[in-house]
Design a protein around this motif. Structure first.
Motif, PDB file in Angstrom:
ATOM      1  N   ALA A 178      -3.407  -6.248 -17.393  1.00  0.00           N
ATOM      2  CA  ALA A 178      -4.343  -7.058 -16.609  1.00  0.00           C
ATOM      3  C   ALA A 178      -3.619  -8.177 -15.878  1.00  0.00           C
ATOM      4  O   ALA A 178      -3.876  -8.451 -14.704  1.00  0.00           O
ATOM      5  N   ARG A 179      -2.673  -8.824 -16.569  1.00  0.00           N
ATOM      6  CA  ARG A 179      -1.942  -9.925 -15.949  1.00  0.00           C
ATOM      7  C   ARG A 179      -1.035  -9.433 -14.827  1.00  0.00           C
ATOM      8  O   ARG A 179      -0.899 -10.088 -13.804  1.00  0.00           O
ATOM      9  N   ILE A 180      -0.411  -8.289 -15.023  1.00  0.00           N
ATOM     10  CA  ILE A 180       0.406  -7.703 -13.959  1.00  0.00           C
ATOM     11  C   ILE A 180      -0.460  -7.421 -12.730  1.00  0.00           C
ATOM     12  O   ILE A 180      -0.060  -7.664 -11.592  1.00  0.00           O
ATOM     13  N   LYS A 181      -1.659  -6.934 -12.975  1.00  0.00           N
ATOM     14  CA  LYS A 181      -2.590  -6.638 -11.884  1.00  0.00           C
ATOM     15  C   LYS A 181      -2.921  -7.902 -11.092  1.00  0.00           C
ATOM     16  O   LYS A 181      -2.948  -7.897  -9.859  1.00  0.00           O
ATOM     17  N   TYR A 182      -3.163  -9.004 -11.796  1.00  0.00           N
ATOM     18  CA  TYR A 182      -3.502 -10.252 -11.108  1.00  0.00           C
ATOM     19  C   TYR A 182      -2.311 -10.790 -10.312  1.00  0.00           C
ATOM     20  O   TYR A 182      -2.480 -11.303  -9.209  1.00  0.00           O
ATOM     21  N   ILE A 183      -1.106 -10.659 -10.882  1.00  0.00           N
ATOM     22  CA  ILE A 183       0.086 -11.110 -10.176  1.00  0.00           C
ATOM     23  C   ILE A 183       0.294 -10.290  -8.904  1.00  0.00           C
ATOM     24  O   ILE A 183       0.651 -10.814  -7.836  1.00  0.00           O
ATOM     25  N   LYS A 184       0.041  -8.977  -8.985  1.00  0.00           N
ATOM     26  CA  LYS A 184       0.127  -8.113  -7.804  1.00  0.00           C
ATOM     27  C   LYS A 184      -0.897  -8.534  -6.754  1.00  0.00           C
ATOM     28  O   LYS A 184      -0.618  -8.513  -5.553  1.00  0.00           O
ATOM     29  N   SER A 185      -2.081  -8.945  -7.227  1.00  0.00           N
ATOM     30  CA  SER A 185      -3.122  -9.392  -6.300  1.00  0.00           C
ATOM     31  C   SER A 185      -2.692 -10.653  -5.565  1.00  0.00           C
ATOM     32  O   SER A 185      -2.930 -10.792  -4.357  1.00  0.00           O
ATOM     33  N   ILE A 186      -2.067 -11.588  -6.300  1.00  0.00           N
ATOM     34  CA  ILE A 186      -1.576 -12.815  -5.676  1.00  0.00           C
ATOM     35  C   ILE A 186      -0.602 -12.468  -4.543  1.00  0.00           C
ATOM     36  O   ILE A 186      -0.679 -13.013  -3.443  1.00  0.00           O
ATOM     37  N   TYR A 187       0.305 -11.540  -4.841  1.00  0.00           N
ATOM     38  CA  TYR A 187       1.313 -11.154  -3.857  1.00  0.00           C
ATOM     39  C   TYR A 187       0.677 -10.478  -2.645  1.00  0.00           C
ATOM     40  O   TYR A 187       1.038 -10.755  -1.490  1.00  0.00           O
ATOM     41  N   LEU A 188      -0.297  -9.611  -2.878  1.00  0.00           N
ATOM     42  CA  LEU A 188      -0.953  -8.904  -1.776  1.00  0.00           C
ATOM     43  C   LEU A 188      -1.686  -9.891  -0.867  1.00  0.00           C
ATOM     44  O   LEU A 188      -1.577  -9.809   0.364  1.00  0.00           O
ATOM     45  N   PHE A 189      -2.419 -10.828  -1.457  1.00  0.00           N
ATOM     46  CA  PHE A 189      -3.103 -11.829  -0.646  1.00  0.00           C
ATOM     47  C   PHE A 189      -2.101 -12.667   0.141  1.00  0.00           C
ATOM     48  O   PHE A 189      -2.305 -12.949   1.324  1.00  0.00           O
ATOM     49  N   TYR A 190      -1.025 -13.059  -0.520  1.00  0.00           N
ATOM     50  CA  TYR A 190       0.005 -13.862   0.132  1.00  0.00           C
ATOM     51  C   TYR A 190       0.565 -13.131   1.356  1.00  0.00           C
ATOM     52  O   TYR A 190       0.715 -13.718   2.434  1.00  0.00           O
ATOM     53  N   LEU A 191       0.864 -11.847   1.194  1.00  0.00           N
ATOM     54  CA  LEU A 191       1.423 -11.056   2.295  1.00  0.00           C
ATOM     55  C   LEU A 191       0.435 -10.919   3.445  1.00  0.00           C
ATOM     56  O   LEU A 191       0.810 -11.004   4.622  1.00  0.00           O
ATOM     57  N   ILE A 192      -0.827 -10.711   3.127  1.00  0.00           N
ATOM     58  CA  ILE A 192      -1.854 -10.598   4.165  1.00  0.00           C
ATOM     59  C   ILE A 192      -1.990 -11.914   4.925  1.00  0.00           C
ATOM     60  O   ILE A 192      -2.055 -11.937   6.156  1.00  0.00           O
ATOM     61  N   TYR A 193      -2.004 -13.022   4.183  1.00  0.00           N
ATOM     62  CA  TYR A 193      -2.099 -14.337   4.833  1.00  0.00           C
ATOM     63  C   TYR A 193      -0.928 -14.545   5.794  1.00  0.00           C
ATOM     64  O   TYR A 193      -1.102 -15.018   6.917  1.00  0.00           O
ATOM     65  N   LYS A 194       0.261 -14.208   5.322  1.00  0.00           N
ATOM     66  CA  LYS A 194       1.460 -14.410   6.139  1.00  0.00           C
ATOM     67  C   LYS A 194       1.416 -13.526   7.389  1.00  0.00           C
ATOM     68  O   LYS A 194       1.726 -13.980   8.500  1.00  0.00           O
ATOM     69  N   LYS A 195       1.033 -12.274   7.199  1.00  0.00           N
ATOM     70  CA  LYS A 195       1.016 -11.353   8.335  1.00  0.00           C
ATOM     71  C   LYS A 195       0.086 -11.850   9.433  1.00  0.00           C
ATOM     72  O   LYS A 195       0.479 -11.924  10.608  1.00  0.00           O
ATOM     73  N   TYR A 196      -1.144 -12.199   9.065  1.00  0.00           N
ATOM     74  CA  TYR A 196      -2.115 -12.569  10.091  1.00  0.00           C
ATOM     75  C   TYR A 196      -1.939 -13.999  10.581  1.00  0.00           C
ATOM     76  O   TYR A 196      -2.512 -14.380  11.599  1.00  0.00           O
ATOM     77  N   SER A 197      -1.121 -14.778   9.871  1.00  0.00           N
ATOM     78  CA  SER A 197      -0.752 -16.095  10.376  1.00  0.00           C
ATOM     79  C   SER A 197       0.375 -15.976  11.398  1.00  0.00           C
ATOM     80  O   SER A 197       0.556 -16.846  12.239  1.00  0.00           O
TER      81      SER A 197
END
Length: 241
Positions: free
Chosen positions: A84-103
């Motif tokens: 579960a914790r690995i899943k949440y860490i992956k989610s943090i990274y995915l959101f971060y990448l999306i934010y960076k891309k569209y910024s």
């Protein structure tokens, strides 16, 4: 509003059952009706390849190697490590990448995020393992201040949220299956974690707004809409290099 190279990222966080999904959907709908080019983060996530790792690889160039190292270090520090914790860490990274891309190269005025980085961090830690120093360090290393970022704290308590969860009967998450007493106890713990994480969010250049979720939804939507429109209209942020 024309091409906006650094969209306003509006990230909601709050207890399950606090009403953040309803509020974020209302805000998105109003923005789109008023001609603002806005979309939910789910739209961008769903547009990526369905493969478990392909979507990260497609966005990797926007995040580099440092952030995964920071997140791995954070994961190790909040033992015990679990799926579960690995899943949440992956989610943090995915959101971060999306934010960076569209910024960097997006043309949206706003991106509405029902549950993003803050929500995933809260879900990844246990109260007895909380380390405010490590949380503050992680948030600073993510360098969120480089983004055009608005954090919306949806403030509720365990009593209000438990009643809402119990009445909606969605059966979509672990909280939906809990008895009311167990549910309130779990929400009380998570509320304490939110308070700790929010206290670590005092990062310069990150705007925050706290909304009392006992307030009628239309009132909160209008309050937030005015804040968002002002941020978009007065935006001085430029694309991230």
């Amino acid at each position: 509003m024309g091409k906006n190279k650094c969209p306003l990222i509006i990230e909601f966080n709050g207890l399950p059952g606090s009403g953040k999904s309803t509020l974020s959907n209302r805000l998105l709908n109003k923005l789109q009706i008023m001609g603002i080019k806005a979309e939910q983060s789910d739209y961008f996530i769903n547009s990526l390849n369905a493969g478990k790792y392909t979507k990260y690889l497609r966005l990797f160039k926007y995040g580099g190697v440092k952030v995964p190292i920071y997140l791995l270090s954070f994961l190790i520090s909040i033992k015990p490590i679990s799926i579960a914790r690995i899943k949440y860490i992956k989610s943090i990274y995915l959101f971060y990448l999306i934010y960076k891309k569209y910024s960097i190269n997006g043309d949206y005025d706003a991106i509405v995020v029902d549950q993003g980085i803050i929500q995933a961090i809260v879900s990844s830690v246990y109260l007895d393992k909380m380390d405010a120093g490590k949380l503050a360090e992680l948030l600073n290393k993510l360098n969120l201040k480089e983004l055009n970022y608005l954090v919306v704290d949806c403030i509720s308590d365990e009593l209000m949220s438990s009643k809402r969860i119990n009445s909606r009967k969605l059966e979509q998450g672990r909280f939906d299956f809990m008895e009311i007493d167990c549910l309130r106890k779990n929400l009380e713990i998570q509320s304490s974690i939110f308070a700790e994480v929010r206290s670590c969010l005092n990062i310069k250049d990150i705007d925050r707004v706290g909304l009392d979720m006992r307030t009628p939804i239309n009132t909160n939507t209008n309050i937030l809409y005015e804040i968002v429109i002002k941020r978009i209209s007065n935006k001085t942020n430029t694309a991230i290099g």
